[in-house]
Design an enzyme around this catalytic site. Structure first.
Site, PDB file in Angstrom:
ATOM      1  N   ASP A  52      -6.911 -15.882   2.876  1.00 45.69           N
ATOM      2  CA  ASP A  52      -8.283 -16.320   3.159  1.00 45.69           C
ATOM      3  C   ASP A  52      -9.155 -16.083   1.920  1.00 45.69           C
ATOM      4  O   ASP A  52      -9.984 -16.916   1.557  1.00 45.69           O
ATOM      5  CB  ASP A  52      -8.882 -15.546   4.343  1.00 45.69           C
ATOM      6  CG  ASP A  52      -8.701 -16.269   5.681  1.00 45.69           C
ATOM      7  OD1 ASP A  52      -7.681 -16.965   5.837  1.00 45.69           O
ATOM      8  OD2 ASP A  52      -9.578 -16.137   6.566  1.00 45.69           O
ATOM      9  N   LYS A  89       0.870  -1.184   0.000  1.00 46.37           N
ATOM     10  CA  LYS A  89       0.000   0.000   0.000  1.00 46.37           C
ATOM     11  C   LYS A  89       0.904   1.230   0.000  1.00 46.37           C
ATOM     12  O   LYS A  89       0.838   2.102   0.873  1.00 46.37           O
ATOM     13  CB  LYS A  89      -0.920  -0.055   1.239  1.00 46.37           C
ATOM     14  CG  LYS A  89      -2.046   0.965   1.227  1.00 46.37           C
ATOM     15  CD  LYS A  89      -3.147   0.687   0.224  1.00 46.37           C
ATOM     16  CE  LYS A  89      -4.155   1.821   0.209  1.00 46.37           C
ATOM     17  NZ  LYS A  89      -5.113   1.729  -0.914  1.00 46.37           N
ATOM     18  N   ASP A 139      -2.249 -12.426   5.351  1.00 45.88           N
ATOM     19  CA  ASP A 139      -3.280 -13.097   6.156  1.00 45.88           C
ATOM     20  C   ASP A 139      -4.641 -12.955   5.464  1.00 45.88           C
ATOM     21  O   ASP A 139      -5.365 -13.935   5.228  1.00 45.88           O
ATOM     22  CB  ASP A 139      -3.299 -12.436   7.550  1.00 45.88           C
ATOM     23  CG  ASP A 139      -4.151 -13.193   8.557  1.00 45.88           C
ATOM     24  OD1 ASP A 139      -4.766 -14.208   8.185  1.00 45.88           O
ATOM     25  OD2 ASP A 139      -4.204 -12.764   9.726  1.00 45.88           O
ATOM     26  N   ASP A 191      -5.539  -3.086  -2.254  1.00 47.81           N
ATOM     27  CA  ASP A 191      -6.980  -3.012  -2.542  1.00 47.81           C
ATOM     28  C   ASP A 191      -7.267  -3.525  -3.948  1.00 47.81           C
ATOM     29  O   ASP A 191      -8.205  -4.288  -4.185  1.00 47.81           O
ATOM     30  CB  ASP A 191      -7.528  -1.591  -2.317  1.00 47.81           C
ATOM     31  CG  ASP A 191      -6.618  -0.480  -2.832  1.00 47.81           C
ATOM     32  OD1 ASP A 191      -5.502  -0.784  -3.307  1.00 47.81           O
ATOM     33  OD2 ASP A 191      -7.025   0.693  -2.785  1.00 47.81           O
TER      34      ASP A 191
HETATM   35  C1  LIG Z   1      -4.931 -15.825  14.569  1.00 47.83           C
HETATM   36  C2  LIG Z   1      -3.876 -15.073  13.807  1.00 47.83           C
HETATM   37  C3  LIG Z   1      -2.731 -14.806  14.735  1.00 47.83           C
HETATM   38  C4  LIG Z   1      -3.340 -15.833  12.663  1.00 47.83           C
HETATM   39  C5  LIG Z   1      -4.071 -15.898  11.382  1.00 47.83           C
HETATM   40  O1  LIG Z   1      -5.186 -15.504  11.145  1.00 47.83           O
HETATM   41  C6  LIG Z   1      -3.321 -16.541  10.328  1.00 47.83           C
HETATM   42  O2  LIG Z   1      -2.127 -16.745  10.465  1.00 47.83           O
HETATM   43  O3  LIG Z   1      -3.905 -16.838   9.273  1.00 47.83           O
HETATM   44 MG   LIG Z   2      -5.713 -15.840   8.979  1.00 45.80          MG
END
Ligand SMILES: CC(C)CC(=O)C(=O)O
Ligand SMILES: [Mg+2]
Ligand SMILES: NC(=O)C1=CN([C@@H]2O[C@H](COP(=O)(O)OP(=O)(O)OC[C@H]3O[C@@H](n4cnc5c(N)ncnc54)[C@H](O)[C@@H]3O)[C@@H](O)[C@H]2O)C=CC1
Length: 408
Positions: free
Chosen positions: A295, A235, A291, A267
């Site tokens: 996801d 960013k 992170d 973004d």
């Molecule tokens: C709970 C966090 C410290 C970790 C997390 O979300 C991850 O590493 O994917």
């Molecule tokens: Mg995570």
């Protein structure tokens, strides 16, 4: 699937770190060699720390342990598993999220397989009593700064993706996330009161040059062994830490003329992942962006229950865990998808122990179980057979046993 797992990152890390660190990395293998000498000819022994944690953690770890053991034994590997409490389970037992005994077992092991940490029960704990702190401490103290999160759309699961077939099909990327720096670790941090008497919460996004350089090198090495494309996500239009990140990644690029480097704001990257995920080969990014984006990338592959990860440093044991959390909403119901953890066990074999054949057995067995139509609820589509966590584990185990060789 094996295409995304083909880089021997431990070797890459050793290769990219000059002089002193190279010998450190070599020393980290020594205890294993000593233990190996006690085994019968053709057999190798490894100490594996198992940290099931909370929620669905124990369910997926128990399944993955059996698969790991079986795949290993077919390749002459013997595992000494040491199961230790971590996170909320440890808080309940001894009052701290990472007990000294758990830390020692992890540190002295050859590799660590972790389930997940956290849950509703501890959500209102003070920060120093949060289960998630255990993960932060483990990553920091093991110095596992390089987190590899492969996101591959398997042909068997194209219909499980939330994206259209033509967008999802063929997606195969590796997210290289910086894991021991940035805003999750930066100081100062806290909750205080400002001059108006109002409460304020603050954290610090901070990266030193050496932290950026070393993760950039891991990412360039990874991209070099894949399709030769690296996208650095930051960013830099707003954050100073990202300005430095971009400057250093650009500087390190001169060591890798064969890798095509691009930069993207986070973004836009979040949007591009959904618009056209096939444009990505290797992504390198900081702790918090990695992170979040991983996801997001998991859903392209069908489910967060599919994505494994490997966290590696220059020396010492690696930490292997699914990217998902403890899923308290489905914990204890035999609904969890164990494949992310099973595939993390494959990454443990490959990147942690250098046992590629045993890793391939696991990867092939997962594909075989999917080819036979077994699906947990999160990846279920009509025409397939809905199974729970345990049954999925049993099916993968059967496929390991039958020594299948599957090509995708
Ligand atoms: C709970 C966090 C410290 C970790 C997390 O979300 C991850 O590493 O994917
Ligand atoms: Mg995570
Ligand atoms: N590495 C770790 O140990 C992590 C721990 N957490 C912790 O986990 C707890 C829950 O966090 P959430 O934000 O809800 O994230 P989560 O990843 O645990 O769950 C998000 C959603 O995905 C589903 N899900 C996750 N893993 C699944 C699997 N294997 N099979 C099927 N469905 C699955 C859950 O049921 C839920 O609906 C929190 O305490 C959080 O701090 C969160 C992320 C990582």
């Amino acid at each position: 699937m094996t295409a995304v797992l083909q880089t021997n990152i431990r070797l890459s890390l050793i290769n990219i770190v000059p002089g002193k660190c190279r010998s450190l990395a070599d020393q980290s293998r020594a205890p294993c060699r000593i233990r190996c000498s006690a085994a019968s000819p053709g057999e190798k022994r490894f100490n594996i720390a198992l940290l099931p944690g909370d929620g669905i953690g124990p369910e997926v770890i128990s399944v993955a342990k059996n698969v790991l053991q079986q795949a290993g034994s077919l390749e002459g590997l013997e595992f000494n598993f040491q199961e230790m409490p971590v996170g909320g389970a440890a808080l309940d037992l001894v009052g701290v999220p990472l007990p000294e005994e758990t830390w020692s077992a992890a540190k002295q092991s050859d590799a660590i397989l972790l389930g997940a940490i956290g849950g509703y029960k501890w959500d209102n704990n003070e920060r120093h009593q949060r289960p998630e702190l255990a993960l932060i401490y483990l990553r920091r103290d093991l110095k596992v700064f390089a987190n590899l999160r492969p996101a591959t759309v398997l042909p068997q699961l194209v219909d499980s993706s939330t994206l259209k077939r033509e967008v999802a099909e063929g997606v195969d990327m590796m997210i290289v996330r910086e894991l021991t720096g940035g805003i999750y670790f930066g100081e100062p941090r806290g909750i205080t009161t400002n001059d108006n008497g109002e409460e304020v919460g603050f954290n610090t996004e901070i990266y030193a040059v050496h932290e950026i350089d070393r993760i950039a090198r891991v990412a360039f090495e990874t991209a070099r062994k894949r399709r030769g494309k690296l996208c650095s996500v930051d960013k830099a239009n707003v954050l100073d830490a990202s300005v430095l990140w971009r400057k250093r990644v650009t500087a390190i690029a001169s060591e890798y003329p064969d890798v095509e480097l691009s930069h993207m704001y986070v973004d836009n990257a979040a949007m591009q992942l959904i618009r056209d995920p096939k444009q990505f080969d290797t992504i390198v990014t900081n702790n918090i962006f990695g992170d979040i984006l991983s996801d997001e990338a998991s859903m392209i592959t069908g489910s967060i229950g599919m994505l494994p990860s490997a966290s590696l440093g220059v020396s010492g044991p690696g930490l292997f865990e699914p990217i998902h959390g403890s899923a308290p909403d489905i914990a204890g119901q035999d609904k969890a998808n164990p494949l992310a953890t099973i595939l993390s066990a494959a990454m443990l074999l490959k990147y942690g122990l250098g046992e590629e054949k045993a890793a391939k057995r696991i990867e092939d067995a997962v594909l075989d179980a999917l080819n036979k139509g077994f699906r947990t609820g999160d990846i279920y589509s009509p025409g397939n057979k809905l199974v729970g966590c345990k049954e999925m584990g049993e099916e993968v185990l059967k496929s390991v046993d039958s020594k299948v060789t599957v090509t995708v």
